[in-house]
Each structure stands twice: as C-alpha cells, then as structure tokens.
Design a protein around this motif. Structure first.
Motif, PDB file in Angstrom:
ATOM      1  N   LEU A  17       4.517 -54.030  -6.615  1.00  0.00           N
ATOM      2  CA  LEU A  17       4.399 -52.878  -5.726  1.00  0.00           C
ATOM      3  C   LEU A  17       4.652 -51.578  -6.488  1.00  0.00           C
ATOM      4  O   LEU A  17       3.920 -50.594  -6.317  1.00  0.00           O
ATOM      5  CB  LEU A  17       5.399 -53.016  -4.568  1.00  0.00           C
ATOM      6  N   ILE A  18       5.671 -51.588  -7.355  1.00  0.00           N
ATOM      7  CA  ILE A  18       5.967 -50.394  -8.164  1.00  0.00           C
ATOM      8  C   ILE A  18       4.787 -50.074  -9.083  1.00  0.00           C
ATOM      9  O   ILE A  18       4.371 -48.916  -9.229  1.00  0.00           O
ATOM     10  CB  ILE A  18       7.239 -50.621  -9.005  1.00  0.00           C
ATOM     11  N   ALA A  19       4.211 -51.117  -9.704  1.00  0.00           N
ATOM     12  CA  ALA A  19       3.069 -50.903 -10.593  1.00  0.00           C
ATOM     13  C   ALA A  19       1.892 -50.319  -9.833  1.00  0.00           C
ATOM     14  O   ALA A  19       1.191 -49.420 -10.342  1.00  0.00           O
ATOM     15  CB  ALA A  19       2.672 -52.228 -11.251  1.00  0.00           C
ATOM     16  N   ALA A  20       1.660 -50.831  -8.610  1.00  0.00           N
ATOM     17  CA  ALA A  20       0.551 -50.313  -7.802  1.00  0.00           C
ATOM     18  C   ALA A  20       0.768 -48.852  -7.435  1.00  0.00           C
ATOM     19  O   ALA A  20      -0.172 -48.044  -7.476  1.00  0.00           O
ATOM     20  CB  ALA A  20       0.395 -51.172  -6.544  1.00  0.00           C
ATOM     21  N   ILE A  21       2.012 -48.483  -7.102  1.00  0.00           N
ATOM     22  CA  ILE A  21       2.303 -47.082  -6.756  1.00  0.00           C
ATOM     23  C   ILE A  21       2.144 -46.179  -7.978  1.00  0.00           C
ATOM     24  O   ILE A  21       1.516 -45.115  -7.910  1.00  0.00           O
ATOM     25  CB  ILE A  21       3.730 -46.981  -6.169  1.00  0.00           C
ATOM     26  N   VAL A  22       2.699 -46.620  -9.099  1.00  0.00           N
ATOM     27  CA  VAL A  22       2.626 -45.807 -10.331  1.00  0.00           C
ATOM     28  C   VAL A  22       1.178 -45.597 -10.760  1.00  0.00           C
ATOM     29  O   VAL A  22       0.814 -44.531 -11.279  1.00  0.00           O
ATOM     30  CB  VAL A  22       3.434 -46.486 -11.459  1.00  0.00           C
ATOM     31  N   SER A  23       0.331 -46.624 -10.506  1.00  0.00           N
ATOM     32  CA  SER A  23      -1.062 -46.510 -10.935  1.00  0.00           C
ATOM     33  C   SER A  23      -1.839 -45.445 -10.174  1.00  0.00           C
ATOM     34  O   SER A  23      -2.952 -45.106 -10.549  1.00  0.00           O
ATOM     35  CB  SER A  23      -1.760 -47.858 -10.768  1.00  0.00           C
ATOM     36  N   THR A  24      -1.248 -44.922  -9.091  1.00  0.00           N
ATOM     37  CA  THR A  24      -1.927 -43.881  -8.307  1.00  0.00           C
ATOM     38  C   THR A  24      -1.456 -42.481  -8.668  1.00  0.00           C
ATOM     39  O   THR A  24      -1.972 -41.502  -8.129  1.00  0.00           O
ATOM     40  CB  THR A  24      -1.689 -44.094  -6.799  1.00  0.00           C
ATOM     41  N   GLN A  25      -0.472 -42.386  -9.559  1.00  0.00           N
ATOM     42  CA  GLN A  25       0.112 -41.080  -9.874  1.00  0.00           C
ATOM     43  C   GLN A  25      -0.547 -40.449 -11.099  1.00  0.00           C
ATOM     44  O   GLN A  25      -1.249 -41.112 -11.853  1.00  0.00           O
ATOM     45  CB  GLN A  25       1.615 -41.249 -10.105  1.00  0.00           C
ATOM     46  N   GLU A  26      -0.258 -39.179 -11.308  1.00  0.00           N
ATOM     47  CA  GLU A  26      -0.863 -38.462 -12.428  1.00  0.00           C
ATOM     48  C   GLU A  26      -0.189 -38.827 -13.754  1.00  0.00           C
ATOM     49  O   GLU A  26      -0.851 -39.102 -14.758  1.00  0.00           O
ATOM     50  CB  GLU A  26      -0.781 -36.954 -12.207  1.00  0.00           C
ATOM     51  N   VAL A  27       1.142 -38.859 -13.752  1.00  0.00           N
ATOM     52  CA  VAL A  27       1.892 -39.148 -14.983  1.00  0.00           C
ATOM     53  C   VAL A  27       2.397 -40.578 -15.001  1.00  0.00           C
ATOM     54  O   VAL A  27       2.252 -41.291 -15.995  1.00  0.00           O
ATOM     55  CB  VAL A  27       3.072 -38.169 -15.139  1.00  0.00           C
ATOM     56  N   GLY A  28       2.997 -41.002 -13.893  1.00  0.00           N
ATOM     57  CA  GLY A  28       3.463 -42.377 -13.799  1.00  0.00           C
ATOM     58  C   GLY A  28       4.842 -42.615 -14.352  1.00  0.00           C
ATOM     59  O   GLY A  28       5.206 -43.757 -14.634  1.00  0.00           O
ATOM     60  N   ILE A  29       5.626 -41.593 -14.495  1.00  0.00           N
ATOM     61  CA  ILE A  29       7.002 -41.754 -14.970  1.00  0.00           C
ATOM     62  C   ILE A  29       7.931 -41.734 -13.763  1.00  0.00           C
ATOM     63  O   ILE A  29       7.955 -40.752 -13.004  1.00  0.00           O
ATOM     64  CB  ILE A  29       7.388 -40.641 -15.961  1.00  0.00           C
ATOM     65  N   VAL A  30       8.706 -42.808 -13.590  1.00  0.00           N
ATOM     66  CA  VAL A  30       9.613 -42.932 -12.455  1.00  0.00           C
ATOM     67  C   VAL A  30      11.029 -42.621 -12.926  1.00  0.00           C
ATOM     68  O   VAL A  30      11.600 -43.354 -13.724  1.00  0.00           O
ATOM     69  CB  VAL A  30       9.557 -44.344 -11.850  1.00  0.00           C
ATOM     70  N   SER A  40      -2.205 -39.163  -5.825  1.00  0.00           N
ATOM     71  CA  SER A  40      -3.586 -38.863  -5.402  1.00  0.00           C
ATOM     72  C   SER A  40      -4.601 -39.150  -6.508  1.00  0.00           C
ATOM     73  O   SER A  40      -5.740 -38.706  -6.419  1.00  0.00           O
ATOM     74  CB  SER A  40      -3.684 -37.392  -4.989  1.00  0.00           C
ATOM     75  N   HIS A  41      -4.194 -39.893  -7.546  1.00  0.00           N
ATOM     76  CA  HIS A  41      -5.088 -40.138  -8.683  1.00  0.00           C
ATOM     77  C   HIS A  41      -5.532 -41.602  -8.752  1.00  0.00           C
ATOM     78  O   HIS A  41      -5.763 -42.144  -9.826  1.00  0.00           O
ATOM     79  CB  HIS A  41      -4.394 -39.747  -9.995  1.00  0.00           C
ATOM     80  N   LEU A  42      -5.598 -42.236  -7.591  1.00  0.00           N
ATOM     81  CA  LEU A  42      -5.952 -43.659  -7.546  1.00  0.00           C
ATOM     82  C   LEU A  42      -7.306 -43.925  -8.215  1.00  0.00           C
ATOM     83  O   LEU A  42      -7.391 -44.650  -9.220  1.00  0.00           O
ATOM     84  CB  LEU A  42      -5.961 -44.139  -6.097  1.00  0.00           C
ATOM     85  N   PHE A  43      -8.359 -43.344  -7.682  1.00  0.00           N
ATOM     86  CA  PHE A  43      -9.709 -43.628  -8.190  1.00  0.00           C
ATOM     87  C   PHE A  43      -9.890 -43.074  -9.607  1.00  0.00           C
ATOM     88  O   PHE A  43     -10.561 -43.680 -10.432  1.00  0.00           O
ATOM     89  CB  PHE A  43     -10.748 -43.038  -7.238  1.00  0.00           C
ATOM     90  N   GLU A  44      -9.282 -41.930  -9.872  1.00  0.00           N
ATOM     91  CA  GLU A  44      -9.397 -41.323 -11.204  1.00  0.00           C
ATOM     92  C   GLU A  44      -8.795 -42.224 -12.282  1.00  0.00           C
ATOM     93  O   GLU A  44      -9.407 -42.455 -13.332  1.00  0.00           O
ATOM     94  CB  GLU A  44      -8.695 -39.968 -11.211  1.00  0.00           C
ATOM     95  N   ASN A  45      -7.601 -42.757 -12.008  1.00  0.00           N
ATOM     96  CA  ASN A  45      -6.934 -43.607 -13.002  1.00  0.00           C
ATOM     97  C   ASN A  45      -7.685 -44.918 -13.239  1.00  0.00           C
ATOM     98  O   ASN A  45      -7.870 -45.339 -14.385  1.00  0.00           O
ATOM     99  CB  ASN A  45      -5.509 -43.917 -12.544  1.00  0.00           C
ATOM    100  N   TYR A  46      -8.113 -45.556 -12.151  1.00  0.00           N
ATOM    101  CA  TYR A  46      -8.818 -46.840 -12.308  1.00  0.00           C
ATOM    102  C   TYR A  46     -10.179 -46.647 -12.964  1.00  0.00           C
ATOM    103  O   TYR A  46     -10.616 -47.484 -13.760  1.00  0.00           O
ATOM    104  CB  TYR A  46      -8.951 -47.531 -10.943  1.00  0.00           C
TER     105      TYR A  46
END
Length: 264
Positions: A17-30, A40-46
């Motif tokens: 779940l954490i990986a899925a949330i991080v994959s949608t972020q711009e930086v991904g640092i928690v 808001s960067h879900l489609f952009e990152n994938y």
C-alpha cells in the motif's frame, strides 16, 4: 476472529500500500505520516517507467522466461512422474530420492558451476541461459507423483487392457484428470520464475535482455546517482507485481487444491 484476520492482512499488505501511494507522488520521499497521501503524478510516473526506462522490454523478457520455464518444467516433470508411478525399473526408489535430494541444495551453491557450463555452451547473455537451467523441478515431480498415486487403479487397469501406450495414457488420461493440479503447479512455477533475480543479474549483461526484477534494481542504481525519484522506483515495483497477482487471482482455486494435496 474476523477483525484479527483483517488486521493481519492489513499488516501484510501495508508495504505494498505504501509503495502504491508513493508511486503516485512527485518525489516519493516519505518523512512523516503526512507524506502518505496519494499524489497527482500517477499516470505520469507509470508512463515514465514504461517508456523512458524500457520497463515494457523487461516485462516481456520476464514473461517469455516464465512461460518457457513453466512449460518446460511441466513437460519434464510429467514424464518423470509417469515413469516413477507407473513403470518399474532398477533403482526406481533410489532415483526418486536423488531427485528429492536436489531440494536440499541451495540455489547459490550451484551458481559457479552453472555459470561455467552456460558460458562454455555459448549461452551467456541469452534467453537459453535464463530458462534451460530451471527446466527441472523436484518439487513439481513430487507433487505430480503424489497426485498420480491418487488416481483410481481401475482406470490404470482399463488403460492397460485397452492397450493404450504410455504417451496416449499421459495425454488422454493423466493430463485431463490432472487439470486442476497442473494449473495450480503452473501458478507456483510462474511466480517462482517471475521473481528470479540473482541468476538473471549474473548471467545477463545487456539491459535489453534483462528481466523486470533486475530492472527495478537498475532504477535504484539511478536513484543513488541522484537522477531518479523513489516514486519512479515504486511505480516499477507495482508494475512488476501485477502479472503474478493476476495469475493468483485467475487460478486461485486450483492453487488451493494443489496445497490441499500437499497436506494429505
């Protein structure tokens, strides 16, 4: 009871779940719980992972490797189990225990001699090197052997009276009666092959021939150089999880039946 089971499932699924949330972020640092919000960067990152970093090629290589290993293991294991259960030959039990003994050999122990054999054959950096060494499976032989012993003896006797040969008996009797077992074993072998990491890392030198598990490591290597973001790495990890997850969902019933045979 249901609450306890739900909590255990939540704890087990929490890293995904954490990986899925991080994959949608711009930086991904928690750095705090406040960072665990979908971005808001879900489609952009994938899209970046699939196009800019050739993850589609890694997925294709992993899929081909897994399918070849599954088909090869099934073919070899079916023939081995058929011979062990229905035919008498010298030292049959000893040979079966030798097959089981290979389960005690850790995979890394075999890497050095296996690497020398594969390179001597000229298979280095090829799909042959990824698949051929994994076509034999003692676990699959054992499961199929146990399943074949559960087939009624009357069916075997009837096949003998009808004069059916070994291959006809295999294709027209054993395989149709073993569809559930074969599907369950195939799922286990597919996931095992899909998660191969160390051997592809050792034997494959070209990125265009590499598999998805090593592809994630390549993303992590770029992260350490400061060129990528963790959100990209997590997007790659989530993409890697999808094929085995789909296989588990599609074949969950025969998979459970396979484990049921093991418990007998």
């Amino acid at each position: 009871m249901h609450g306890t089971l739900g909590f255990i499932v939540f704890v087990m699924a929490f890293p995904i779940l954490i990986a899925a949330i991080v994959s949608t972020q711009e930086v991904g640092i928690v750095a705090s719980f406040g960072d665990l919000m979908p971005g808001s960067h879900l489609f952009e990152n994938y899209q970046t992972v699939m196009t800019d970093y050739n993850f589609g090629v890694y997925l294709l290589n992993s899929f081909i490797m897994s399918i070849v290993i599954v088909v090869g293991k099934l073919a070899i294991s079916l023939l081995a189990a058929l011979a062990i259960v229905y035919y008498d030959f010298p030292f049959k039990n000893l040979m079966f225990f030798v097959i089981l003994f290979t389960l005690m050999l850790p995979v890394p122990v075999r890497f050095v001699p296996l690497f020398n054999i594969v390179t001597d054959l000229g298979w280095y950096n090829s799909m042959l090197a990824l698949t051929i060494p994994y076509l034999a499976s003692a676990t699959t032989v054992f499961l199929l052997r146990q399943h074949f012993y559960s087939i009624p003896e009357s069916i075997v006797e009837q096949a003998k009276l009808d004069g059916i040969g070994p291959f006809k008996f295999l294709f027209y009797v054993l395989i149709p009666m073993s569809k559930g077992m074969l599907a369950g074993v195939s799922v286990i072998m597919f996931i095992y092959a899909w998660n191969q990491y160390l051997w592809p890392l050792v034997i494959i030198d070209s990125q265009s021939q590499q598999v998805t598990q090593v592809g994630i490591t390549l993303l992590q290597g770029d992260i350490q150089a400061g060129e990528l973001q963790w959100s990209i790495v997590m997007a790659g990890a989530i993409i890697t999880l999808i094929p085995p997850l789909l296989a588990l969902i599609a074949f969950r019933k025969p998979l459970l039946e396979t484990f049921g045979v093991q418990q007998k």
